[in-house]
Design a protein around this motif. Structure first.
Motif, short mmCIF file in Angstrom:
data_model
loop_
_atom_site.label_atom_id
_atom_site.label_comp_id
_atom_site.label_asym_id
_atom_site.label_seq_id
_atom_site.Cartn_x
_atom_site.Cartn_y
_atom_site.Cartn_z
N ALA A 179 0.85 -1.19 0.00
CA ALA A 179 0.00 0.00 0.00
C ALA A 179 0.88 1.24 0.00
CB ALA A 179 -0.90 0.00 1.23
N LYS A 180 0.32 2.36 -0.42
CA LYS A 180 1.06 3.61 -0.37
C LYS A 180 1.32 4.00 1.08
CE LYS A 180 -0.42 5.54 -4.81
NZ LYS A 180 -1.10 6.67 -5.50
N PHE A 181 2.40 4.73 1.28
CA PHE A 181 2.80 5.15 2.62
C PHE A 181 1.65 5.85 3.34
CE2 PHE A 181 4.57 8.24 5.59
CZ PHE A 181 5.50 7.50 6.28
N GLU A 182 0.97 6.75 2.65
CA GLU A 182 -0.12 7.50 3.26
C GLU A 182 -1.23 6.58 3.75
OE1 GLU A 182 -2.76 10.79 4.29
OE2 GLU A 182 -0.62 10.33 4.34
N ASP A 183 -1.57 5.56 2.99
CA ASP A 183 -2.61 4.62 3.40
C ASP A 183 -2.19 3.85 4.65
OD1 ASP A 183 -4.20 5.41 1.27
OD2 ASP A 183 -3.40 3.88 -0.06
N CYS A 184 -0.91 3.48 4.70
CA CYS A 184 -0.40 2.77 5.89
C CYS A 184 -0.48 3.66 7.12
CB CYS A 184 1.03 2.32 5.65
SG CYS A 184 1.24 1.05 4.37
N VAL A 185 -0.09 4.92 6.97
CA VAL A 185 -0.12 5.86 8.09
C VAL A 185 -1.55 6.06 8.59
CG1 VAL A 185 0.22 8.29 8.72
CG2 VAL A 185 2.02 7.05 7.51
N GLN A 186 -2.48 6.23 7.65
CA GLN A 186 -3.87 6.45 8.05
C GLN A 186 -4.44 5.22 8.75
OE1 GLN A 186 -5.46 9.31 8.08
NE2 GLN A 186 -3.68 10.31 7.14
N GLN A 187 -4.01 4.02 8.35
CA GLN A 187 -4.47 2.81 9.03
C GLN A 187 -3.92 2.76 10.45
OE1 GLN A 187 -6.77 0.45 8.08
NE2 GLN A 187 -6.51 -0.15 10.22
N ILE A 188 -2.67 3.19 10.63
CA ILE A 188 -2.10 3.27 11.98
C ILE A 188 -2.93 4.21 12.84
CG2 ILE A 188 -0.12 4.12 13.31
CD1 ILE A 188 1.68 3.08 11.05
N TYR A 189 -3.27 5.39 12.31
CA TYR A 189 -4.08 6.34 13.07
C TYR A 189 -5.45 5.75 13.41
CZ TYR A 189 -0.67 9.80 11.34
OH TYR A 189 0.47 10.49 11.05
N SER A 190 -6.04 5.02 12.47
CA SER A 190 -7.34 4.41 12.70
C SER A 190 -7.27 3.39 13.82
CB SER A 190 -7.84 3.75 11.41
OG SER A 190 -9.06 3.07 11.62
N ASP A 191 -6.24 2.55 13.81
CA ASP A 191 -6.08 1.56 14.86
C ASP A 191 -5.87 2.23 16.22
OD1 ASP A 191 -6.47 -0.71 13.34
OD2 ASP A 191 -4.35 -1.11 13.02
N LEU A 192 -5.12 3.31 16.23
CA LEU A 192 -4.88 4.03 17.48
C LEU A 192 -6.17 4.67 18.00
CD1 LEU A 192 -1.40 5.62 16.69
CD2 LEU A 192 -1.88 3.71 18.25
N ASN A 193 -6.99 5.16 17.08
CA ASN A 193 -8.30 5.70 17.50
C ASN A 193 -9.13 4.64 18.21
OD1 ASN A 193 -7.76 8.22 16.43
ND2 ASN A 193 -8.77 7.81 14.48
#
Length: 586
Positions: A179-193
């Motif tokens: 996946a693109k870097f941005e998608d990976c980062v957003q998934q990390i933020y989602s999991d943290l939420n």
């Protein structure tokens, strides 16, 4: 025919002893048992905890300008000297983190079907909430480590790893693209939420029902404590999830990644500030945080209660009683292997006691007395020629004209740079073979000083040295606090800091240097240099001391290519799966 009775008897005997010739039943539970045996389900989650990279010391500093090793087969030395490839990568997180995510995904997929308490539906849901929250937090953590080690560019676009939110099975299509870097980062933020929604800020025993969240109203305090009480200290919490966000946003906003991310420096500053404010702001900055690893009279480890932390530590491993670090890193005179040797590069980074860099005329630095009137952290973190160490306060001579194996290159366990590591080591450990004494140690997963430094870096980039955005403190305020704790610039109001507080570029240099000093030997420098797009090829230097003369020496060259600011995808993965593309250059 005469042999037949004997053969018949033998067959009967074997039939009667079937249990001795057939494999016994294995004591392995079936996967479907997890629904009624919550300990089995819990085991899936615990597998993630056992794989956290900071469970042990790694010392990737040896791959940087901060240190070398006297072990010529050290893998990080090989990385630094041109042997780093997609097939040889001691910094790999693909295998470990991907395995952890697989176990966590298995748990998260099945958690709602598991019966944790058949008698009390609310208690059952509380267990599910907490354990799922831990799972989301851990998945975010391992995803962060995956990005840190393997994100990279392909054709100018920044990519991460294949995002997997469900467990893979033998019938899965393993040939998944990154996946693109941005998608990976957003998934990390989602999991943290999700983790923050489900987890308490901290695990603690409560004494009043008013402290129970509304969604669990009607239960007793002892019931709440059974799930969210202090017994679970050092497990994932909402506070820790916020700190992981601070780490992830700092990485995503950094120069090496900013082109593939929508995360800004302001986002990174706010993520760090959210943690700092929970810690009491600048007033929560631990005054003894410099020596969090100390024991003995310092009592920062020995006096800890079960699950407790000193003020500097947010999250740590369990405490172990051993002397492994000292065995590896004490100098030979103290029966150690002297493995990690700090460089002259790092020694030169410590300022003078008055706060000025030693290259400044205002520092009053002297080549003839290079360790005089220096930042106190220098002698605290690095064993210098003439310093005392160990339980007997033995004087350690690294000079070449002294008849001791502690001297430069005397034997294979001697220093190669003229210095030994002192930080992290308990000086009350005795490694003498006739009377070895072990002491308590732990490894921090997250220290508060790291988060304060994260804020200083991000706030300086977002708001300038003196700007504070929506917060009550600036990058300047944080760095001043850090330097005051270190004991530098106390007699002159830290004149150097005052002279640069309006210069964003100079403040950037100072913040990066303070990060280098405060976090040395803790595994940050390698990743920091790369996310900054900083130079990687500064040779590691040392000092040859003889007759009170200090002669600089080159100890080990560095050989990095420009594309190596990003690590490789394992070569074996690109061979197995054509959808997995390698980072440019590897």
């Amino acid at each position: 025919m005469k042999k037949f009775p004997i053969l018949f008897i033998t067959i009967l005997a074997l039939c009667g002893c079937k249990k001795f010739v057939e494999p016994g039943l294995q004591n392995n539970g079936k996967f479907e048992n997890i629904y009624d045996e919550p300990l089995l389900a819990h085991g899936l989650l615990l597998n993630g905890y056992t794989r956290i990279p900071t469970n042990g010391w790694v010392f990737s500093d040896v791959a940087t300008d901060d240190a070398v090793s006297n072990d010529r087969n050290n893998n990080f030395s090989k990385v630094a000297t041109g042997q780093w490839t997609a097939s040889f990568n001691p910094l790999d997180q693909w295998t470990n983190s991907k395995a952890a995510i697989q176990y966590i995904n298995m748990f998260l997929t099945e958690a709602d079907k598991v019966v944790f308490d058949a008698q009390n539906p609310t208690l059952n849901q509380m267990f599910k909430d907490r354990l799922k929250g831990e799972g989301y937090g851990l998945r975010a953590l391992f995803s962060y480590y995956m990005l840190q080690a393997h994100a990279g560019k392909i054709g100018g676009t920044l990519y991460g790893y294949p995002i997997l939110l469900t467990p893979e099975s033998p019938t899965s299509d393993f040939n998944q693209p990154r996946a693109k870097f941005e998608d990976c980062v957003q998934q990390i933020y989602s999991d943290l939420n999700r983790a923050e929604e489900l987890l308490p800020l901290d695990y603690k025993d409560i004494s009043s029902t008013t402290e129970i969240p509304a969604k669990y109203s009607g239960i007793l305090t002892e019931t709440y404590n059974r799930v969210f009480g202090k017994l679970f200290s050092q497990r994932m919490t909402a506070r820790i999830a916020k700190a992981i966000r601070a780490k992830a946003t700092l990485m995503a906003a950094s120069p090496a990644y900013a082109g593939g991310s929508t995360t800004t420096w302001a986002n990174a500053a706010e993520a760090a500030a959210a943690v700092i404010d929970l810690n009491g702001g600048l007033n929560g900055f631990a005054t003894n945080g410099l020596t969090w690893y100390a024991g003995g009279s310092g009592n920062q480890i020995d006096g800890l209660g079960s699950g407790a932390n000193p003020a500097e530590i947010m999250w740590r491993t369990s405490i172990a009683q051993n002397s492994d670090l000292e065995a590896d890193h004490f100098p030979p005179t103290l029966s150690g292997l002297g493995r990690l040797n700090p460089t002259q590069n790092l020694v030169n980074a410590f300022p003078a006691l008055n706060g000025y860099p030693i290259g400044s005329a205002s520092s009053n630095y002297s080549d003839a007395a290079p360790y005089t009137n220096r930042d106190p952290r220098l002698a605290a973190y690095i064993l210098l020629n003439g310093s005392t160490a160990g339980p007997g306060n033995t004087t350690i001579y690294t000079a070449n004209d002294r008849n001791t194996n502690d001297g430069l290159n005397k034997v294979e366990t001697s220093t190669r740079t003229g210095y030994y590591m002192r930080k992290l080591l308990r000086q009350d450990v005795n490694r003498n073979a006739s009377s070895i004494s072990n002491q308590k140690h732990y490894r921090p997963h997250i220290r508060y000083t790291e988060i304060y430094l994260n804020y200083a870096e991000a706030a300086n980039e977002a708001y300038g040295p003196l700007g504070n955005g929506p917060r009550a403190y600036s990058a300047y305020d944080v760095i001043k606090k850090i330097r005051q704790r270190a004991g530098i610039g106390l007699t002159n109001g830290d004149a150097y800091l005052e002279s640069i507080k309006g210069d964003q570029g100079a403040m950037r240099t100072l913040i990066r240097n303070e990060r280098r000093l405060e976090l040395c030997f803790e595994g940050f420098r390698f990743w920091d240099l790369r996310r900054w797009n900083a130079g990687l090829n500064e040779a590691a230097t040392g000092v040859n001391i003889s007759q009170s003369n200090y002669l600089p020496i080159t100890v080990e060259s560095r050989s990095y290519q420009s594309f190596m600011i990003y690590g490789p995808i394992p070569y074996s993965e690109t061979l197995k799966f054509n959808a997995i593309q390698q980072n440019t250059g590897w």
